[in-house]
Design a protein around this motif. Sequence first.
Motif, PDB file in Angstrom:
ATOM      1  N   PRO A  92      10.276  -0.814 -27.787  1.00 44.65           N
ATOM      2  CA  PRO A  92       9.030  -1.157 -27.082  1.00 44.65           C
ATOM      3  C   PRO A  92       8.808  -0.806 -25.647  1.00 44.65           C
ATOM      4  O   PRO A  92      10.016  -0.563 -25.011  1.00 44.65           O
ATOM      5  CB  PRO A  92       9.200  -2.772 -27.014  1.00 44.65           C
ATOM      6  CG  PRO A  92      10.234  -3.159 -28.184  1.00 44.65           C
ATOM      7  CD  PRO A  92      11.084  -2.080 -28.217  1.00 44.65           C
ATOM      8  N   LYS A  93       7.497  -0.297 -25.399  1.00 38.54           N
ATOM      9  CA  LYS A  93       7.283   0.456 -24.170  1.00 38.54           C
ATOM     10  C   LYS A  93       6.044   0.184 -23.667  1.00 38.54           C
ATOM     11  O   LYS A  93       4.854   0.315 -24.299  1.00 38.54           O
ATOM     12  CB  LYS A  93       7.553   1.959 -24.466  1.00 38.54           C
ATOM     13  CG  LYS A  93       7.620   2.666 -23.226  1.00 38.54           C
ATOM     14  CD  LYS A  93       8.031   4.308 -23.525  1.00 38.54           C
ATOM     15  CE  LYS A  93       6.695   5.106 -24.075  1.00 38.54           C
ATOM     16  NZ  LYS A  93       6.877   6.469 -24.323  1.00 38.54           N
ATOM     17  N   VAL A  94       6.011   0.173 -22.234  1.00 40.33           N
ATOM     18  CA  VAL A  94       4.786  -0.101 -21.779  1.00 40.33           C
ATOM     19  C   VAL A  94       4.733   0.588 -20.302  1.00 40.33           C
ATOM     20  O   VAL A  94       5.783   0.800 -19.566  1.00 40.33           O
ATOM     21  CB  VAL A  94       4.263  -1.371 -21.490  1.00 40.33           C
ATOM     22  CG1 VAL A  94       5.328  -2.494 -20.436  1.00 40.33           C
ATOM     23  CG2 VAL A  94       2.786  -1.649 -21.055  1.00 40.33           C
ATOM     24  N   GLU A  95       3.656   1.351 -20.088  1.00 41.01           N
ATOM     25  CA  GLU A  95       3.711   2.023 -18.565  1.00 41.01           C
ATOM     26  C   GLU A  95       3.890   1.078 -17.500  1.00 41.01           C
ATOM     27  O   GLU A  95       3.057  -0.105 -17.561  1.00 41.01           O
ATOM     28  CB  GLU A  95       2.196   3.084 -18.663  1.00 41.01           C
ATOM     29  CG  GLU A  95       2.412   3.811 -17.285  1.00 41.01           C
ATOM     30  CD  GLU A  95       0.980   4.829 -17.368  1.00 41.01           C
ATOM     31  OE1 GLU A  95       0.153   4.547 -18.047  1.00 41.01           O
ATOM     32  OE2 GLU A  95       1.343   5.789 -16.869  1.00 41.01           O
ATOM     33  N   ALA A  96       4.470   1.181 -16.518  1.00 42.61           N
ATOM     34  CA  ALA A  96       4.609   0.496 -15.509  1.00 42.61           C
ATOM     35  C   ALA A  96       4.807   1.443 -14.211  1.00 42.61           C
ATOM     36  O   ALA A  96       5.366   2.460 -14.070  1.00 42.61           O
ATOM     37  CB  ALA A  96       5.766  -0.458 -15.733  1.00 42.61           C
ATOM     38  N   PHE A  97       4.492   0.533 -13.070  1.00 41.07           N
ATOM     39  CA  PHE A  97       4.685   1.245 -11.680  1.00 41.07           C
ATOM     40  C   PHE A  97       5.351   0.323 -10.849  1.00 41.07           C
ATOM     41  O   PHE A  97       5.442  -0.722 -10.752  1.00 41.07           O
ATOM     42  CB  PHE A  97       3.199   1.561 -11.092  1.00 41.07           C
ATOM     43  CG  PHE A  97       2.314   2.454 -12.091  1.00 41.07           C
ATOM     44  CD1 PHE A  97       2.115   3.790 -11.761  1.00 41.07           C
ATOM     45  CD2 PHE A  97       1.532   1.933 -13.090  1.00 41.07           C
ATOM     46  CE1 PHE A  97       1.405   4.766 -12.537  1.00 41.07           C
ATOM     47  CE2 PHE A  97       0.771   2.846 -13.726  1.00 41.07           C
ATOM     48  CZ  PHE A  97       0.687   4.152 -13.387  1.00 41.07           C
ATOM     49  N   VAL A  98       6.289   1.021 -10.065  1.00 37.51           N
ATOM     50  CA  VAL A  98       7.194   0.434  -9.421  1.00 37.51           C
ATOM     51  C   VAL A  98       6.991   0.784  -7.893  1.00 37.51           C
ATOM     52  O   VAL A  98       7.099   1.934  -7.330  1.00 37.51           O
ATOM     53  CB  VAL A  98       8.693   0.701  -9.748  1.00 37.51           C
ATOM     54  CG1 VAL A  98       9.586   0.256  -8.710  1.00 37.51           C
ATOM     55  CG2 VAL A  98       9.097  -0.055 -11.046  1.00 37.51           C
ATOM     56  N   CYS A  99       7.250  -0.494  -6.984  1.00 42.27           N
ATOM     57  CA  CYS A  99       7.271  -0.061  -5.754  1.00 42.27           C
ATOM     58  C   CYS A  99       8.547  -0.675  -5.043  1.00 42.27           C
ATOM     59  O   CYS A  99       8.813  -1.693  -5.149  1.00 42.27           O
ATOM     60  CB  CYS A  99       6.065  -0.774  -4.821  1.00 42.27           C
ATOM     61  SG  CYS A  99       6.138  -0.687  -3.016  1.00 42.27           S
ATOM     62  N   GLU A 109       0.731  -1.119   0.119  1.00 39.96           N
ATOM     63  CA  GLU A 109       0.004   0.041   0.018  1.00 39.96           C
ATOM     64  C   GLU A 109       0.649   1.381  -0.006  1.00 39.96           C
ATOM     65  O   GLU A 109       0.433   2.248   0.139  1.00 39.96           O
ATOM     66  CB  GLU A 109      -1.127   0.125   1.171  1.00 39.96           C
ATOM     67  CG  GLU A 109      -2.014  -0.867   0.920  1.00 39.96           C
ATOM     68  CD  GLU A 109      -3.093  -1.070   2.110  1.00 39.96           C
ATOM     69  OE1 GLU A 109      -2.942  -0.179   2.924  1.00 39.96           O
ATOM     70  OE2 GLU A 109      -3.863  -1.847   2.182  1.00 39.96           O
ATOM     71  N   ASN A 110       2.115   1.125  -0.247  1.00 39.46           N
ATOM     72  CA  ASN A 110       2.889   2.475  -0.231  1.00 39.46           C
ATOM     73  C   ASN A 110       2.897   3.075  -1.652  1.00 39.46           C
ATOM     74  O   ASN A 110       2.178   2.355  -2.600  1.00 39.46           O
ATOM     75  CB  ASN A 110       4.360   2.051  -0.080  1.00 39.46           C
ATOM     76  CG  ASN A 110       4.704   1.981   1.297  1.00 39.46           C
ATOM     77  OD1 ASN A 110       4.137   2.674   2.173  1.00 39.46           O
ATOM     78  ND2 ASN A 110       5.526   1.030   1.685  1.00 39.46           N
ATOM     79  N   GLU A 111       2.971   4.282  -1.893  1.00 36.51           N
ATOM     80  CA  GLU A 111       2.937   4.909  -3.073  1.00 36.51           C
ATOM     81  C   GLU A 111       4.035   4.310  -4.040  1.00 36.51           C
ATOM     82  O   GLU A 111       5.052   4.092  -3.816  1.00 36.51           O
ATOM     83  CB  GLU A 111       3.209   6.431  -2.882  1.00 36.51           C
ATOM     84  CG  GLU A 111       2.972   7.234  -4.089  1.00 36.51           C
ATOM     85  CD  GLU A 111       1.795   7.441  -4.482  1.00 36.51           C
ATOM     86  OE1 GLU A 111       1.472   7.715  -5.740  1.00 36.51           O
ATOM     87  OE2 GLU A 111       0.758   7.235  -3.722  1.00 36.51           O
ATOM     88  N   MET A 112       3.618   4.272  -5.346  1.00 34.55           N
ATOM     89  CA  MET A 112       4.414   3.344  -6.517  1.00 34.55           C
ATOM     90  C   MET A 112       4.743   4.713  -7.414  1.00 34.55           C
ATOM     91  O   MET A 112       4.028   5.698  -7.499  1.00 34.55           O
ATOM     92  CB  MET A 112       3.467   2.394  -7.162  1.00 34.55           C
ATOM     93  CG  MET A 112       3.051   1.243  -6.572  1.00 34.55           C
ATOM     94  SD  MET A 112       2.152   0.120  -7.595  1.00 34.55           S
ATOM     95  CE  MET A 112       3.696  -1.002  -7.745  1.00 34.55           C
ATOM     96  N   VAL A 113       5.965   4.428  -7.916  1.00 34.34           N
ATOM     97  CA  VAL A 113       6.535   5.513  -8.781  1.00 34.34           C
ATOM     98  C   VAL A 113       6.231   4.804 -10.373  1.00 34.34           C
ATOM     99  O   VAL A 113       6.543   3.855 -10.699  1.00 34.34           O
ATOM    100  CB  VAL A 113       8.145   5.225  -8.852  1.00 34.34           C
ATOM    101  CG1 VAL A 113       8.854   6.394  -9.676  1.00 34.34           C
ATOM    102  CG2 VAL A 113       8.569   5.618  -7.243  1.00 34.34           C
TER     103      VAL A 113
END
Length: 74
Positions: free
Chosen positions: A52-59, A7-11
Amino acid sequence: MNCAKCENEMVAGNLLGDRYALKWMPGNEKLTLGVLAKNAITFKSSGMFGRPKVEAFVCHDCQTMVIDMNGKTK
Ligand SMILES: [Zn+2]
């Protein structure tokens, strides 16, 4: 976006490939002839010469990545 695990904010960012489209396959699927990823989810490239690129979120807290599947082609 908040992480589903901790549940922390992802980048927000982008997962970039090099020459070939990024693909995802279920863990029980095997490559055809050792190289072809049939039945895979394929993510599009960004333009004719784009990577090739795809949006992703990292914790960074629990080392989790979430990919936005709106960039898939099939
Ligand atoms: Zn997390």
